[in-house]
Design a protein around this motif. Sequence first.
Motif, PDB file in Angstrom:
ATOM      1  N   UNK A  65      -8.427 -41.014   9.487  1.00 52.18           N
ATOM      2  CA  UNK A  65      -8.078 -40.624  10.718  1.00 52.18           C
ATOM      3  C   UNK A  65      -7.417 -39.473  11.372  1.00 52.18           C
ATOM      4  N   UNK A  66      -6.193 -39.041   9.736  1.00 58.46           N
ATOM      5  CA  UNK A  66      -5.464 -38.414  10.218  1.00 58.46           C
ATOM      6  C   UNK A  66      -5.883 -36.667   9.778  1.00 58.46           C
ATOM      7  N   UNK A  67      -6.522 -36.371   9.296  1.00 59.81           N
ATOM      8  CA  UNK A  67      -7.260 -35.236   9.224  1.00 59.81           C
ATOM      9  C   UNK A  67      -7.541 -34.564  10.357  1.00 59.81           C
ATOM     10  N   UNK A  68      -8.492 -35.490  11.637  1.00 62.24           N
ATOM     11  CA  UNK A  68      -8.589 -34.977  12.504  1.00 62.24           C
ATOM     12  C   UNK A  68      -7.458 -34.688  14.008  1.00 62.24           C
ATOM     13  N   UNK A  69      -6.418 -35.956  12.950  1.00 57.38           N
ATOM     14  CA  UNK A  69      -5.775 -35.348  14.491  1.00 57.38           C
ATOM     15  C   UNK A  69      -4.454 -34.670  14.061  1.00 57.38           C
ATOM     16  N   UNK A  70      -4.685 -34.180  12.631  1.00 55.82           N
ATOM     17  CA  UNK A  70      -3.531 -32.789  12.252  1.00 55.82           C
ATOM     18  C   UNK A  70      -4.706 -31.432  13.086  1.00 55.82           C
ATOM     19  N   UNK A  71      -5.691 -31.124  12.515  1.00 59.52           N
ATOM     20  CA  UNK A  71      -6.007 -30.350  12.795  1.00 59.52           C
ATOM     21  C   UNK A  71      -6.235 -30.348  14.574  1.00 59.52           C
ATOM     22  N   UNK A  72      -6.467 -31.041  15.349  1.00 58.14           N
ATOM     23  CA  UNK A  72      -6.531 -30.997  16.865  1.00 58.14           C
ATOM     24  C   UNK A  72      -5.222 -30.883  16.986  1.00 58.14           C
ATOM     25  N   UNK A  73      -3.683 -31.448  16.530  1.00 52.29           N
ATOM     26  CA  UNK A  73      -2.328 -30.572  16.870  1.00 52.29           C
ATOM     27  C   UNK A  73      -2.182 -29.359  16.828  1.00 52.29           C
ATOM     28  N   UNK A  74      -2.198 -28.709  15.262  1.00 56.40           N
ATOM     29  CA  UNK A  74      -2.421 -27.631  15.323  1.00 56.40           C
ATOM     30  C   UNK A  74      -3.635 -26.949  15.834  1.00 56.40           C
ATOM     31  N   UNK A  75      -4.549 -27.097  16.373  1.00 51.05           N
ATOM     32  CA  UNK A  75      -4.827 -25.803  16.710  1.00 51.05           C
ATOM     33  C   UNK A  75      -4.854 -25.269  18.245  1.00 51.05           C
ATOM     34  N   UNK A  76      -4.883 -26.554  18.450  1.00 54.36           N
ATOM     35  CA  UNK A  76      -4.542 -26.897  20.617  1.00 54.36           C
ATOM     36  C   UNK A  76      -3.606 -27.524  21.155  1.00 54.36           C
ATOM     37  N   UNK A  77      -2.802 -27.558  20.456  1.00 52.10           N
ATOM     38  CA  UNK A  77      -1.213 -28.540  20.844  1.00 52.10           C
ATOM     39  C   UNK A  77      -1.881 -29.960  21.221  1.00 52.10           C
ATOM     40  N   UNK A  78      -0.949 -29.945  22.524  1.00 52.99           N
ATOM     41  CA  UNK A  78      -1.529 -31.679  22.765  1.00 52.99           C
ATOM     42  C   UNK A  78      -2.329 -31.212  24.104  1.00 52.99           C
ATOM     43  N   UNK A  79      -3.229 -31.051  24.440  1.00 46.54           N
ATOM     44  CA  UNK A  79      -4.213 -30.823  24.466  1.00 46.54           C
ATOM     45  C   UNK A  79      -5.719 -32.219  24.575  1.00 46.54           C
ATOM     46  N   UNK A 297       1.308 -25.858  16.111  1.00 50.59           N
ATOM     47  CA  UNK A 297       0.927 -24.627  16.592  1.00 50.59           C
ATOM     48  C   UNK A 297       1.852 -24.046  17.525  1.00 50.59           C
ATOM     49  N   UNK A 298       1.580 -22.315  17.544  1.00 51.14           N
ATOM     50  CA  UNK A 298       2.047 -21.173  18.001  1.00 51.14           C
ATOM     51  C   UNK A 298       3.068 -20.846  17.327  1.00 51.14           C
ATOM     52  N   UNK A 299       3.016 -21.300  15.818  1.00 48.02           N
ATOM     53  CA  UNK A 299       3.991 -21.092  14.803  1.00 48.02           C
ATOM     54  C   UNK A 299       2.919 -19.807  13.724  1.00 48.02           C
ATOM     55  N   UNK A 300       1.425 -19.877  14.105  1.00 46.56           N
ATOM     56  CA  UNK A 300       0.864 -19.346  12.950  1.00 46.56           C
ATOM     57  C   UNK A 300       0.402 -20.052  11.506  1.00 46.56           C
ATOM     58  N   UNK A 301       0.582 -21.224  12.167  1.00 39.98           N
ATOM     59  CA  UNK A 301      -0.063 -22.107  11.328  1.00 39.98           C
ATOM     60  C   UNK A 301      -1.301 -22.642  11.522  1.00 39.98           C
ATOM     61  N   UNK A 302      -2.008 -22.757  13.007  1.00 39.56           N
ATOM     62  CA  UNK A 302      -3.233 -23.286  13.073  1.00 39.56           C
ATOM     63  C   UNK A 302      -4.172 -23.777  12.068  1.00 39.56           C
ATOM     64  N   UNK A 303      -4.391 -23.165  11.309  1.00 42.42           N
ATOM     65  CA  UNK A 303      -5.160 -23.567  10.507  1.00 42.42           C
ATOM     66  C   UNK A 303      -5.510 -24.238   9.420  1.00 42.42           C
ATOM     67  N   UNK A 304      -4.145 -25.296   9.654  1.00 42.28           N
ATOM     68  CA  UNK A 304      -3.681 -26.118   9.702  1.00 42.28           C
ATOM     69  C   UNK A 304      -4.740 -27.195   9.465  1.00 42.28           C
ATOM     70  N   UNK A 305      -5.261 -27.561   9.008  1.00 40.39           N
ATOM     71  CA  UNK A 305      -6.285 -29.506   9.328  1.00 40.39           C
ATOM     72  C   UNK A 305      -6.416 -30.205   7.481  1.00 40.39           C
TER      73      UNK A 305
END
Length: 456
Positions: A65-79, A297-305
């Motif tokens: 579950x960790x990879x999807x949660x990490x990618x979701x937060x990095x790319x789209x914040x809290x959405x 998110x918003x720190x230039x690291x949105x590609x972290x997955x």
Amino acid sequence: MPEAEIAATSTSHRRFFQPQAGERPSLPEANASIAVPQGAGWMQRLFAFMGPGYMVSVGYMDPGNWATDLAGGAQFGYTLLFVIMLSNLMAILLQALAARLGIATGRDLAQACRAYYPKPVAYALWVICELAIIACDLAEVIGTAIALQLLFGIPLIGGALLTALDAFLVLLLMNKGFRYLEAFVVALLIIIFGCFAVQIFVAAPPAGTILHSMFVPSAEIATNPAMLYIAIGIIGATVMPHNLYLHSSIVQTRAYERTDHGKRDAIKWATVDSTLALMLALFVNAAILIVSAVAFHGSGHEDVAEIGQAFELLSPLLGLGIASALFAIALLASGLNSTVTATLAGQIVMEGFLHLRIPQWARRLVTRGIAIIPVVVVTAIYGERGTAELLVFSQVILSMQLPFAVIPLVMFVSDRKKMGKFAVPAGVSWLAWLVAMLIVALNLKLLYDTLMGFGG
């Protein structure tokens, strides 16, 4: 209802509840082994039933579950917090149904499938479930190996090979008694909770935004293809097929009265137990996404997955020296915990479907060996990135198996001919079928998008 139909219903109901020749209780060495105080207060009774829900909750916060949660937060914040909340509510319903089946019938889901379905169907379901357990084990091997590498610098291949030793840990705990096994799981859950509680405190996310994102869905989830892909991944990786088999068995470890009144009381407390435990899983999954959103998110690291990327960046971005270490410790605890539940689920499935019992250590070493081999091969050929892709692949395999556990479960608990007075009300049945169909549809889309290379 005509008398003939009533008689047929009663006969079918008795047949479903009546053990087959040679059929033993689920997990016979632990069945009804934990005392339930009679006439005690609600707190004592709740404590007596607490344990199975926490063992089940492990599957909802495993490394897969960790990879999807990490990618979701990095790319789209809290959405995507709403998606985590929604998937957790689905899990609460399905696990409550699994507990009901086990307590009401005295059979776990595997035994019920064997008793009701023709042998070819039952054997096919067994093979499918074994594949799900191997896929889950694959995620555990990868997660544990990554954690060992991050914490101690052990190469991924060496870490993967070391995971074979956990077979003996499970054997030791099982020999001590089921309560020791539950205590071990709960202790590791407390470690995971504590690690993320510290990170959430340091990250200090805006409470209002968190609550709004968790309870109010964003229209963008449906209109943004990349966001929808990750949302489907979160839901698809949430409900683990083997958890439904596991829960329907381990609720029977309590020595509740095997009467209608005793069963109703046990169903109530088992449902409370699993609901509370899954709220803990909700916190952990939400915390992973929140910490990822604050840090990346918003720190230039949105590609972290990937887990390794997150480990390297967490401490400097959160400004807490131990943040990365806490993240890796939680990952290691998650991998170890998942080992316990996968071992038990494997035993339950094999005994339930085949009436076949082999030594636990042999069962564990075979399953773990099957999972270790692809990790070692892929790591040797493709390196760490190949391992990350293998982790995603394991979740796709799990998604493919899910309908073969959810649909039989909902069929059984909704059928008054089989469950009698313990069948779920019509409203709950409709809701369960809706959840089952939604999960199946989303998993099919996840599978399609993954195979076609979509998802942004």
